[in-house]
Write a protein that holds these residues in place. Structure first.
Motif, mmCIF file in Angstrom:
data_model
loop_
_atom_site.group_PDB
_atom_site.id
_atom_site.type_symbol
_atom_site.label_atom_id
_atom_site.label_comp_id
_atom_site.label_asym_id
_atom_site.label_seq_id
_atom_site.Cartn_x
_atom_site.Cartn_y
_atom_site.Cartn_z
ATOM 1 N N GLY A 72 0.838 -1.168 -0.040
ATOM 2 C CA GLY A 72 0.031 -0.046 0.178
ATOM 3 C C GLY A 72 0.779 1.178 0.085
ATOM 4 N N GLU A 97 1.031 5.381 1.839
ATOM 5 C CA GLU A 97 0.128 6.241 3.161
ATOM 6 C C GLU A 97 0.880 7.454 2.947
ATOM 7 O OE1 GLU A 97 0.010 3.275 6.567
ATOM 8 O OE2 GLU A 97 1.337 4.707 6.707
ATOM 9 N N TYR A 155 -4.084 3.543 1.303
ATOM 10 C CA TYR A 155 -4.860 2.303 0.658
ATOM 11 C C TYR A 155 -3.875 1.152 0.557
ATOM 12 C CZ TYR A 155 -7.273 0.008 -2.989
ATOM 13 O OH TYR A 155 -7.972 -0.841 -3.840
ATOM 14 N N ASP A 156 -4.520 -0.011 0.787
ATOM 15 C CA ASP A 156 -3.879 -1.341 1.046
ATOM 16 C C ASP A 156 -4.417 -2.110 -0.306
ATOM 17 O OD1 ASP A 156 -1.805 -0.407 2.814
ATOM 18 O OD2 ASP A 156 -2.921 -1.771 4.222
ATOM 19 N N ASN A 187 -8.874 -5.458 -0.445
ATOM 20 C CA ASN A 187 -8.360 -3.950 -0.608
ATOM 21 C C ASN A 187 -9.041 -3.037 0.151
ATOM 22 O OD1 ASN A 187 -10.638 -2.582 -2.928
ATOM 23 N ND2 ASN A 187 -10.246 -4.946 -3.036
ATOM 24 N N ASN A 188 -8.347 -2.355 0.939
ATOM 25 C CA ASN A 188 -9.024 -1.265 1.737
ATOM 26 C C ASN A 188 -8.456 0.102 1.933
ATOM 27 O OD1 ASN A 188 -11.024 -3.313 3.676
ATOM 28 N ND2 ASN A 188 -8.658 -4.498 3.263
ATOM 29 N N PHE A 189 -9.288 1.354 2.272
ATOM 30 C CA PHE A 189 -8.745 2.398 2.631
ATOM 31 C C PHE A 189 -8.519 2.311 4.001
ATOM 32 C CE2 PHE A 189 -10.180 6.415 4.692
ATOM 33 C CZ PHE A 189 -9.410 7.348 4.224
ATOM 34 N N LYS A 190 -7.693 3.204 4.740
ATOM 35 C CA LYS A 190 -7.430 3.274 6.027
ATOM 36 C C LYS A 190 -7.262 4.552 6.704
ATOM 37 C CE LYS A 190 -2.390 2.096 5.010
ATOM 38 N NZ LYS A 190 -1.505 1.152 5.235
ATOM 39 N N TYR A 237 -9.911 0.258 8.965
ATOM 40 C CA TYR A 237 -9.796 0.064 7.712
ATOM 41 C C TYR A 237 -11.129 -0.245 7.114
ATOM 42 C CZ TYR A 237 -4.821 -1.153 8.048
ATOM 43 O OH TYR A 237 -3.330 -1.190 8.327
ATOM 44 N N GLY A 287 -13.487 -1.660 3.240
ATOM 45 C CA GLY A 287 -13.301 -1.863 1.950
ATOM 46 C C GLY A 287 -14.296 -2.828 1.813
#
Length: 373
Positions: free
Chosen positions: A73, A75, A90-91, A153-156, A177, A179
């Motif tokens: 990801g 940052e 984002y990962d 896949n995730n926003f954090k 997180y 997603g």
């Protein structure tokens, strides 16, 4: 001369009095209101940007790349005080694959049977396999391979707290997180399509034999009633139907139901009934792993300079957990293998037990950071 001196003295006296009169405040007519005098003392208001600068709020911007159990990801981070740092990123999990095997069963029994001495004996699957090969030209394998892959896949959004004033290496983190709820999927391989097609054909024959229907709808094929009657196309010996019904349905027996499964039409499966998964309408089998889309996070980390003597490059290790709720493994027919089914054996059971064990998801990440300004 005496007159001239007197005139000069009078003129200088008049000039000296005029500046003094100009400095005097104008006279306000009686009865009129006076305007208030503003800003009589210095204001204590500090502009927001001046406050941010004095308290180190958003005065730096760092860019990081991360890698770990949440994927790879990017940052962006910035301090929001002496002890706090805000991170957003984002990962994405790379698409690696893992193979699993679903064993075919017939009538709820394994495809292969053995005697007391361990020698193989002819089973219902062996008979069915020969019948389907002669009828359709397709050979049914005794298992179907599935290919599983992660889809995370995730926003954090995370907040780091540095508790030690003189040691900014350690920090504690809280945040979340977010997603898609699906985090993994599995589909049958292309090579398994032939076997799955044969399974579907056989189960169609089984249903017609069980209900005493002709094996084919000759009328739909344009065959006249005269030919059907002449050659007795709708007559099937009872012994043949009984033999097919005795074999049972083909599928993948995956344990028994923990509880009743209902839909809008009522009870679909009873508690204790075998779950026999069959190919869907598309002739394939699918499994989807899901969790809560919103995943709170808590953890801690340790960081320091990546390059000695340079504060603009940092390296950090983070460890923590997602609280992602109860995980679910849905098949294409809507059955949750984790929460609806029990006593699942074989390789599939191992995967189900693995997902069931993770009430929280472990997070281990390596972060490399460059200060932009």
């Amino acid at each position: 001369m005496l007159f001239l001196g007197a005139m000069v003295g009078l003129s200088l006296g008049t000039w000296a009095q005029e500046p003094q009169a100009a400095l005097q405040a104008p006279q306000v007519p009686q009865g009129e209101a006076t305007l208030p005098v503003l800003n009589e003392k210095p204001s204590e208001y500090i502009p927001v940007f001046q406050y941010w600068k004095e308290n180190n709020v958003f005065q730096h911007l760092d860019l990081s790349v991360t890698a770990g159990t949440t994927g790879i990801g990017i940052e962006a981070s910035s301090p929001i005080g002496e002890y706090l740092q805000l991170r957003a990123g984002y990962d994405f999990m790379p698409r690696f694959t893992a193979k699993m095997k679903f064993d075919i069963t017939i009538g709820g029994k394994p495809a292969h049977q053995y005697d007391a001495q361990g020698n193989p004996v002819e089973s219902a699957f062996d008979k069915m396999q020969r019948m389907m090969l002669g009828f359709s030209g397709y050979e049914v394998e005794d298992h179907v391979d599935m290919i599983g892959k992660p889809t995370m896949n995730n926003f954090k959004l995370l907040l780091d707290f540095f508790p030690f004033k003189t040691n900014k290496h350690w920090h504690f983190t809280a945040g979340f997180y977010w997603g898609p709820s699906q985090f993994a999927m599995a589909d049958n391989t292309t090579e398994a399509m032939t076997s799955l097609l044969a399974v579907g054909i056989y189960n169609r024959i089984y249903e017609r034999a069980q209900n005493n229907f002709p094996l084919m709808e000759w009328e739909d094929m344009g065959i006249s009633d005269e030919i059907i009657d002449k050659y007795h196309l709708n007559f099937i010996p009872t012994e043949l139907y009984q033999q097919i019904v005795s074999y049972g349905r083909l599928g993948f027996t995956l344990g028994t139901f923990k509880h009743e499964v209902v839909d809008n039409d009522g009870v679909v499966h009873k508690a204790g009934e075998r779950y026999n998964m069959e190919p869907g309408d598309d002739g394939m089998i699918h499994v989807r792993a899901k969790s809560n889309p919103f995943k709170p996070y808590v953890g801690f980390g340790y960081g320091g300079n990546l390059v000695k003597g340079r504060d603009d490059w940092k390296i950090c290790f983070d460890a923590g957990v997602w609280f992602w709720g109860r995980t679910k493994l849905y098949t294409h027919d809507g059955i949750d293998l984790i929460n609806d089914v029990e006593n699942i054996g074989g390789q599939v059971g191992d995967y189900v037990d693995l997902f069931k064990a993770f009430k929280v998801y472990p997070v281990l990440n390596l972060r490399i950071t460059k200060r932009l300004f």
